[in-house]
Design a protein around this motif. Structure first.
Motif, PDB file in Angstrom:
ATOM      1  N   GLY A 335       0.803  -1.211   0.000  1.00  0.00           N
ATOM      2  CA  GLY A 335       0.000   0.000   0.000  1.00  0.00           C
ATOM      3  C   GLY A 335       0.837   1.263   0.000  1.00  0.00           C
ATOM      4  N   LEU A 336       0.203   2.349   0.422  1.00  0.00           N
ATOM      5  CA  LEU A 336       0.809   3.683   0.417  1.00  0.00           C
ATOM      6  C   LEU A 336       1.612   3.873   1.700  1.00  0.00           C
ATOM      7  N   GLN A 337       2.829   3.379   1.704  1.00  0.00           N
ATOM      8  CA  GLN A 337       3.603   3.284   2.920  1.00  0.00           C
ATOM      9  C   GLN A 337       3.917   4.643   3.559  1.00  0.00           C
ATOM     10  N   PHE A 338       4.434   5.595   2.799  1.00  0.00           N
ATOM     11  CA  PHE A 338       4.833   6.873   3.403  1.00  0.00           C
ATOM     12  C   PHE A 338       3.624   7.595   3.993  1.00  0.00           C
ATOM     13  N   PHE A 339       2.512   7.560   3.282  1.00  0.00           N
ATOM     14  CA  PHE A 339       1.304   8.208   3.780  1.00  0.00           C
ATOM     15  C   PHE A 339       0.799   7.488   5.034  1.00  0.00           C
ATOM     16  N   THR A 385      -1.725 -10.651   9.310  1.00  0.00           N
ATOM     17  CA  THR A 385      -2.404  -9.750  10.243  1.00  0.00           C
ATOM     18  C   THR A 385      -2.211  -8.288   9.861  1.00  0.00           C
ATOM     19  N   HIS A 386      -0.997  -7.942   9.461  1.00  0.00           N
ATOM     20  CA  HIS A 386      -0.685  -6.531   9.187  1.00  0.00           C
ATOM     21  C   HIS A 386      -0.806  -6.182   7.709  1.00  0.00           C
ATOM     22  N   PHE A 387      -1.478  -7.031   6.952  1.00  0.00           N
ATOM     23  CA  PHE A 387      -1.741  -6.735   5.549  1.00  0.00           C
ATOM     24  C   PHE A 387      -3.054  -5.967   5.459  1.00  0.00           C
ATOM     25  N   LEU A 388      -2.995  -4.722   4.989  1.00  0.00           N
ATOM     26  CA  LEU A 388      -4.222  -3.946   4.818  1.00  0.00           C
ATOM     27  C   LEU A 388      -4.865  -4.382   3.517  1.00  0.00           C
ATOM     28  N   THR A 389      -5.930  -5.140   3.625  1.00  0.00           N
ATOM     29  CA  THR A 389      -6.521  -5.769   2.452  1.00  0.00           C
ATOM     30  C   THR A 389      -7.164  -4.753   1.528  1.00  0.00           C
ATOM     31  N   GLY A 398      -1.811 -15.597  -4.289  1.00  0.00           N
ATOM     32  CA  GLY A 398      -2.230 -16.961  -4.571  1.00  0.00           C
ATOM     33  C   GLY A 398      -3.542 -17.310  -3.899  1.00  0.00           C
ATOM     34  N   THR A 399      -3.531 -18.381  -3.072  1.00  0.00           N
ATOM     35  CA  THR A 399      -4.761 -18.896  -2.490  1.00  0.00           C
ATOM     36  C   THR A 399      -5.384 -17.945  -1.482  1.00  0.00           C
ATOM     37  N   PHE A 400      -4.607 -17.045  -0.890  1.00  0.00           N
ATOM     38  CA  PHE A 400      -5.177 -16.056   0.013  1.00  0.00           C
ATOM     39  C   PHE A 400      -5.712 -14.894  -0.797  1.00  0.00           C
ATOM     40  N   ASN A 401      -7.026 -14.736  -0.796  1.00  0.00           N
ATOM     41  CA  ASN A 401      -7.653 -13.722  -1.631  1.00  0.00           C
ATOM     42  C   ASN A 401      -8.335 -12.678  -0.764  1.00  0.00           C
ATOM     43  N   PRO A 402      -7.771 -11.477  -0.660  1.00  0.00           N
ATOM     44  CA  PRO A 402      -8.382 -10.431   0.167  1.00  0.00           C
ATOM     45  C   PRO A 402      -9.807 -10.106  -0.229  1.00  0.00           C
ATOM     46  N   GLN A 403     -10.181 -10.380  -1.476  1.00  0.00           N
ATOM     47  CA  GLN A 403     -11.549 -10.084  -1.900  1.00  0.00           C
ATOM     48  C   GLN A 403     -12.540 -10.930  -1.092  1.00  0.00           C
ATOM     49  N   ASP A 404     -12.109 -12.122  -0.681  1.00  0.00           N
ATOM     50  CA  ASP A 404     -12.973 -13.000   0.096  1.00  0.00           C
ATOM     51  C   ASP A 404     -12.803 -12.777   1.590  1.00  0.00           C
ATOM     52  N   ALA A 405     -11.817 -11.978   1.960  1.00  0.00           N
ATOM     53  CA  ALA A 405     -11.498 -11.843   3.374  1.00  0.00           C
ATOM     54  C   ALA A 405     -11.131 -10.407   3.728  1.00  0.00           C
ATOM     55  N   ALA A 406     -11.927  -9.459   3.230  1.00  0.00           N
ATOM     56  CA  ALA A 406     -11.615  -8.053   3.455  1.00  0.00           C
ATOM     57  C   ALA A 406     -11.994  -7.663   4.874  1.00  0.00           C
ATOM     58  N   VAL A 407     -11.000  -7.531   5.748  1.00  0.00           N
ATOM     59  CA  VAL A 407     -11.238  -7.139   7.125  1.00  0.00           C
ATOM     60  C   VAL A 407     -11.268  -5.621   7.231  1.00  0.00           C
ATOM     61  N   ILE A 408     -10.251  -4.983   6.722  1.00  0.00           N
ATOM     62  CA  ILE A 408     -10.234  -3.527   6.659  1.00  0.00           C
ATOM     63  C   ILE A 408      -9.372  -3.125   5.475  1.00  0.00           C
ATOM     64  N   SER A 409      -9.873  -2.220   4.676  1.00  0.00           N
ATOM     65  CA  SER A 409      -9.098  -1.754   3.531  1.00  0.00           C
ATOM     66  C   SER A 409      -8.169  -0.641   3.974  1.00  0.00           C
ATOM     67  N   GLN A 410      -7.202  -0.350   3.135  1.00  0.00           N
ATOM     68  CA  GLN A 410      -6.272   0.732   3.396  1.00  0.00           C
ATOM     69  C   GLN A 410      -7.015   2.054   3.614  1.00  0.00           C
ATOM     70  N   SER A 411      -7.963   2.357   2.746  1.00  0.00           N
ATOM     71  CA  SER A 411      -8.698   3.624   2.856  1.00  0.00           C
ATOM     72  C   SER A 411      -9.512   3.692   4.137  1.00  0.00           C
ATOM     73  N   ASP A 412     -10.135   2.580   4.518  1.00  0.00           N
ATOM     74  CA  ASP A 412     -10.884   2.553   5.772  1.00  0.00           C
ATOM     75  C   ASP A 412      -9.965   2.831   6.960  1.00  0.00           C
ATOM     76  N   TYR A 413      -8.778   2.263   6.907  1.00  0.00           N
ATOM     77  CA  TYR A 413      -7.809   2.457   7.987  1.00  0.00           C
ATOM     78  C   TYR A 413      -7.412   3.927   8.094  1.00  0.00           C
ATOM     79  N   PHE A 414      -7.134   4.547   6.944  1.00  0.00           N
ATOM     80  CA  PHE A 414      -6.801   5.972   6.948  1.00  0.00           C
ATOM     81  C   PHE A 414      -7.959   6.804   7.488  1.00  0.00           C
ATOM     82  N   ASN A 415      -9.174   6.483   7.054  1.00  0.00           N
ATOM     83  CA  ASN A 415     -10.341   7.238   7.503  1.00  0.00           C
ATOM     84  C   ASN A 415     -10.541   7.104   9.008  1.00  0.00           C
ATOM     85  N   ASP A 416     -10.304   5.908   9.539  1.00  0.00           N
ATOM     86  CA  ASP A 416     -10.441   5.689  10.973  1.00  0.00           C
ATOM     87  C   ASP A 416      -9.452   6.555  11.750  1.00  0.00           C
ATOM     88  N   ILE A 417      -8.186   6.534  11.330  1.00  0.00           N
ATOM     89  CA  ILE A 417      -7.173   7.323  12.039  1.00  0.00           C
ATOM     90  C   ILE A 417      -7.495   8.810  11.953  1.00  0.00           C
TER      91      ILE A 417
END
Length: 473
Positions: A335-339, A385-389, A398-417
């Motif tokens: 993701g957008l690491q510096f931001f 755990t620390h992958f912002l889906t 590969g077999t791990f597909n964030p589309q099926d397991a979206a816990v929190i997206s990068q944008s949601d995380y930014f909005n929360d903070i």
């Protein structure tokens, strides 16, 4: 999940804060802490700021970087590396990543510049905000522990002189690209060839006329396999993104083939892939990522690393039992690491000043446990755990597909903070450019860095940059 209150008018306090590491995370952490009124001492073991982005030809003698007493080289940058995101969306919010030529220096004007341009951007940032005035260079932190109500930091400089100092808080920004993870390959202990982790890869010359297996097809694996293919006889990539019965010949480089994962390595020098193909290889290159590692940190068991999950942590930053005295900047990856570093730093700085309050220890622990429980229920391994889906998914996993397991997206995380600490969240243009860039990264082919058709968006971006009055004319 527990939601902290928005910022409230609380009496501000100034803390004495240690920042460990002066890469992209530590630089902006020091800036935000200073802006909030704290006094900052930053510890950097190298001679300059930049962290990961300071290139060196040096590599470790242990090519897999597994010996605990080895002389550690902290850079993992290879010579040909270019960014995999366009420069505009990579930068901090109020210091655009544009070209700032200095006297007598050449700069890389490309939108996907090389590693040296990123390092120079970070040095420009440090100079602009006078970060180096806060830094103790060539000083390694060897121990951090709580002593009564303070945090004692013990350190040793390059001259062998040791010392210690007490702080109100410690912000850990030491990065996570120096302690390699290796692939678990049956039979590898008896396989006779050479192995190397990408941490110790710099140039392809030593692979001339050899048969090379590269494990991993994310950014570094993709780049390094193509780099090695310019010199090697054959390059075979082991990728989780390839079905077990598949085999792909790379159209751009005839000596580059892509396979599914490795089934077994054998004593006769062969490597057997899950598609049944057998390759007799000279070298295996592990482009398999890194482990979080905090050898200096003593928390009496309140923070642990388990299968690359650092926890328990509230929102990837605060250990409930120790907050806000200890915080971590930069654990989420991709993701957008510096931001991301900037947003997290704003929150930490505002909490330490008392302008923003955290929930109680019990509430933060409850939130962390609920988050981990959701990951487990969705079948997501701890190491993610620390992958912002991202809801669009990531085919490189590969077999791990964030589309099926979206816990929190990068944008949601930014909005929360942003809501927690009362600051601005991600800009619309930055989010849109990032989403376009990710599609290009995954599906744009080998030329994704140099071919684009986003002129209208770029015009909008530079109009926003002009408003900041940060571009040198």
């Amino acid at each position: 999940m527990t939601q902290p209150p928005r910022s409230t008018p609380i009496t501000s306090r100034a803390c004495h804060v240690a920042v460990i590491g002066l890469g992209a995370a530590g630089l902006v952490a020091a800036r935000e802490l200073h802006r909030e009124g704290h006094t900052v001492i930053a510890f950097e073991r190298e001679k300059q700021v930049g962290g990961l982005w300071v290139y060196t030809d040096r590599v470790e003698q242990d090519s897999l970087s597994q010996e605990p007493d080895r002389d550690i080289v902290h850079s993992s940058i290879y010579k040909s590396l270019r960014t995999n995101l366009p420069r505009e969306c990579m930068g901090y919010s109020d210091f655009p990543f544009v070209i700032r030529p200095r006297d007598g220096e050449s700069r890389d004007p490309r939108r996907y510049p090389d590693h040296r341009e990123v390092m120079m951007y970070l040095q420009d940032f440090s100079k602009e905000f006078k970060i180096e005035e806060m830094v103790r260079f060539e000083t390694e932190v060897v121990r951090v522990e709580k002593v009564e109500e303070k945090w004692r930091v013990r350190y040793r400089n390059s001259r062998g002189v040791s010392g210690e100092e007490n702080f109100d808080a410690v912000v850990v920004c030491n990065g996570h690209f120096t302690e390699p993870r290796l692939a678990n390959i049956p039979g590898i202990d008896s396989w006779p060839g050479k192995q190397i982790h990408s941490h110790n890869y710099r140039i392809p010359d030593s692979f001339k006329d050899q048969v090379v297996v590269v494990i991993g097809s994310q950014s570094s694996g993709n780049d390094i396999s193509k780099d090695i293919a310019t010199m090697a006889k054959e390059v075979h990539v082991s990728s989780k993104a390839i079905a077990s019965n598949s085999y792909v010949e790379h159209t751009g480089q005839k000596n580059l083939r892509i396979h599914p994962t490795i089934y077994r390595a054998c004593e006769d020098g062969s490597v057997v892939f899950r598609n049944g193909r057998v390759v007799y290889a000279d070298v295996i290159v592990h482009c398999t990522g890194y482990k979080y590692h905090f050898p200096f940190l003593e928390t009496n068991g309140n923070v642990n690393v388990d299968d690359n999950r650092v926890g328990p942590l509230y929102k990837h930053i605060f250990p409930p039992a120790l907050a806000p005295g200890i915080s971590f900047i930069g654990l989420p990856f991709m993701g957008l690491q510096f931001f991301l570093f900037e947003m997290q730093s704003k929150w930490v700085a505002s909490v330490l000043s008392g302008r923003v309050k955290l929930p109680s220890e019990d509430k933060m622990m409850e939130d962390a446990i609920a988050f981990y429980g959701k990951l487990e229920a969705l079948g997501i391994p701890k190491r993610y755990t620390h992958f912002l889906t991202d809801p669009r998914g990531n085919p490189m996993l590969g077999t791990f597909n964030p589309q099926d397991a979206a816990v929190i997206s990068q944008s949601d995380y930014f909005n929360d903070i942003a809501e927690y600490c009362g600051c601005s969240s991600i800009e619309s243009w930055r989010e849109r450019q990032y989403n376009v860039a990710i599609k290009k990264l995954f599906f744009g082919g080998d030329s994704y860095r140099d071919q684009w058709d986003d002129d209208q968006l770029i015009e909008e971006v530079y109009q926003e940059f002009d408003k900041l009055k940060m571009i040198e004319m």
